[in-house]
Design a protein around this motif. Sequence first.
Motif, PDB file in Angstrom:
ATOM      1  N   THR A  73       2.113   9.483  -6.424  1.00 32.84           N
ATOM      2  CA  THR A  73       2.609  10.863  -6.293  1.00 32.84           C
ATOM      3  C   THR A  73       3.361  11.317  -7.539  1.00 32.84           C
ATOM      4  O   THR A  73       3.613  12.508  -7.710  1.00 32.84           O
ATOM      5  CB  THR A  73       3.554  11.002  -5.075  1.00 32.84           C
ATOM      6  N   GLY A  74       3.736  10.363  -8.406  1.00 33.79           N
ATOM      7  CA  GLY A  74       4.439  10.711  -9.631  1.00 33.79           C
ATOM      8  C   GLY A  74       3.565  11.419 -10.643  1.00 33.79           C
ATOM      9  O   GLY A  74       4.074  12.013 -11.603  1.00 33.79           O
ATOM     10  N   THR A  93       0.198  15.703  -1.045  1.00 29.26           N
ATOM     11  CA  THR A  93       0.540  15.732   0.378  1.00 29.26           C
ATOM     12  C   THR A  93      -0.150  14.608   1.121  1.00 29.26           C
ATOM     13  O   THR A  93       0.454  13.890   1.926  1.00 29.26           O
ATOM     14  CB  THR A  93       0.131  17.083   1.002  1.00 29.26           C
ATOM     15  N   LEU A  94      -1.435  14.416   0.835  1.00 30.48           N
ATOM     16  CA  LEU A  94      -2.212  13.368   1.487  1.00 30.48           C
ATOM     17  C   LEU A  94      -1.671  11.983   1.154  1.00 30.48           C
ATOM     18  O   LEU A  94      -1.580  11.105   2.024  1.00 30.48           O
ATOM     19  CB  LEU A  94      -3.688  13.486   1.073  1.00 30.48           C
ATOM     20  N   LEU A  95      -1.273  11.772  -0.105  1.00 36.83           N
ATOM     21  CA  LEU A  95      -0.730  10.473  -0.508  1.00 36.83           C
ATOM     22  C   LEU A  95       0.616  10.192   0.175  1.00 36.83           C
ATOM     23  O   LEU A  95       0.875   9.062   0.608  1.00 36.83           O
ATOM     24  CB  LEU A  95      -0.555  10.429  -2.031  1.00 36.83           C
ATOM     25  N   VAL A  96       1.462  11.211   0.285  1.00 34.17           N
ATOM     26  CA  VAL A  96       2.760  11.025   0.937  1.00 34.17           C
ATOM     27  C   VAL A  96       2.576  10.698   2.410  1.00 34.17           C
ATOM     28  O   VAL A  96       3.207   9.783   2.947  1.00 34.17           O
ATOM     29  CB  VAL A  96       3.641  12.285   0.765  1.00 34.17           C
ATOM     30  N   ALA A 112       0.833  -1.205   0.000  1.00 33.99           N
ATOM     31  CA  ALA A 112       0.000   0.000   0.000  1.00 33.99           C
ATOM     32  C   ALA A 112       0.870   1.258   0.000  1.00 33.99           C
ATOM     33  O   ALA A 112       0.559   2.248  -0.682  1.00 33.99           O
ATOM     34  CB  ALA A 112      -0.918  -0.004   1.224  1.00 33.99           C
ATOM     35  N   CYS A 113       1.975   1.225   0.748  1.00 34.29           N
ATOM     36  CA  CYS A 113       2.920   2.351   0.751  1.00 34.29           C
ATOM     37  C   CYS A 113       3.501   2.555  -0.650  1.00 34.29           C
ATOM     38  O   CYS A 113       3.598   3.696  -1.134  1.00 34.29           O
ATOM     39  CB  CYS A 113       4.034   2.074   1.760  1.00 34.29           C
ATOM     40  N   LEU A 114       3.869   1.452  -1.289  1.00 26.34           N
ATOM     41  CA  LEU A 114       4.411   1.500  -2.649  1.00 26.34           C
ATOM     42  C   LEU A 114       3.428   2.151  -3.611  1.00 26.34           C
ATOM     43  O   LEU A 114       3.789   3.025  -4.413  1.00 26.34           O
ATOM     44  CB  LEU A 114       4.759   0.081  -3.100  1.00 26.34           C
TER      45      LEU A 114
END
Length: 515
Positions: free
Chosen positions: A382-383, A400-403, A374-376
Amino acid sequence: RIQILFEVVIMQRTQTVLQCLEDVSVLGKFQFIMAFILIFSSIFNGYLTFQFQSLSIRPQIECSSSRCLDYLNAGKDICNIPKDEWRYKEEKNNWLTEFELTCDRMYIISLGTTIYFLGFFLSVSPLCIFVDKYGRRSTSILFFVLCTLCVMLLWLSNSVEQVLIVRFIIGALHGGMSIATCVGMSELTSPKYATLFMMLSSAGFSFGGGVVGLVSKWCDAWQFTMFPPFLAFSLCAGLLWYFIPETPYWLFAKGHEESAIKSLNIVAYYNSKPPIENVDLISSSGEVITAKKSQSLSIIFNTDILRRSIAFLSFNWFTVSICYYGLEFNAGTLGDEYVVMMLMGCFDTPFKIALFYFAEKYGRKISIQSYLGACLLCLVLTGFSILDTITVYGNFTVKTLLVVTGRSFGGSCFALFYIYTAEILPTLVRSLGMSICSTSARVGSLLAPTVILVNEISPAIIYIFIVMCLLVAISLLRNIPETLGKPLPNSIKDCERLFNKHATYLDKGLLEEEN
């Protein structure tokens, strides 16, 4: 007399330490005290870890000349503006303003956190050998007392050089303290509660990072930010000394069976359970340990199942560390640094509670793989540059939310790795093996502050590197055994029986010595 002796012999029974621990280790007073010490100390370990970064955030500036305004409107740094033409909007006495960590001294901000992790990196293995040799309780108390004294020295520091030296020592003590308390908790608590406490402890660490951001934002004098950790570590040392015994696993592995039973009976007393009586302790393989055995680093590397697990787990610890700390130090590119730090600190808790549920229901390995996956996914998304233009709230975007979400998924695995690693290693090398993994994690921590410098080249570099590490880490986890529902191993023989029945010792002398 013969009849009485016969009855005593008949009544005597054999049990493993885990069986005895499950008899006395309910969710009672003793477990709440252990959980309080672990979680409370973790909060202020996180507080001190991110302290230099939060106390070195530059306040907003205002210009006293039109030339200064022209420079700022052109996007030029304050280093290009004469000092007499600008000033800080608020009178904030933090490390940046007091020690003038701007322009050509800005590198000290990254150096301050790197030195902290360097202390952790250099000390964790020697201190954990110390923990395995002298026990979990006495070493934990020593580390807490020394850390309390160091916080006092930090409070009295009047130069940045003194701050850096003291933080190096605190980082070193943090390494020994975290391993000693986590291993002690896992050996004094039933496994079903140990995982929960570790998740809450990890949430406490993240929360501490958010707390120091909040305190730094609203506190005008940095000296006052030293009072909370000073009080916390003093309290934890007192509670450990008064309430917590040495762990029965360590005592039994050292050949002190009577002391191990006394330790179990202290737990039983606080939990209002009947004492352990007429019991002979045995290891989970049925072995009765009656003497102290020599154990060393060679045992880990000469045992196939341990060598493979430690190698793969070490890379996973490194990956989680660079993900957690790297994205934390990337906060400056995501908006207001104080707010992003507080958001990251508080956002982790629900993810860690959910991970506890998944780990207890589906197993450690599949839960970690899912969270890393999920982190991956979050970091890959974000790209897409379009997500940086969609505003969620204020000046915070979808990126920001995704990071923050990806960091929470990755960082949540930290606590579970402590439990997972402890459940694989035998008692006498448990702290040593965990120190190897923790040292690998500190390599990631040491690299993390360089994110501030790498961002000047391209903010995408850190995301690409973390994504590549995550791909390798997820694939390596396939080769590590599952530990859910299995007792903590006391010896190498236990590890072989529990995790790999067909494994062989590379050094036959180890097996002969243990037999």
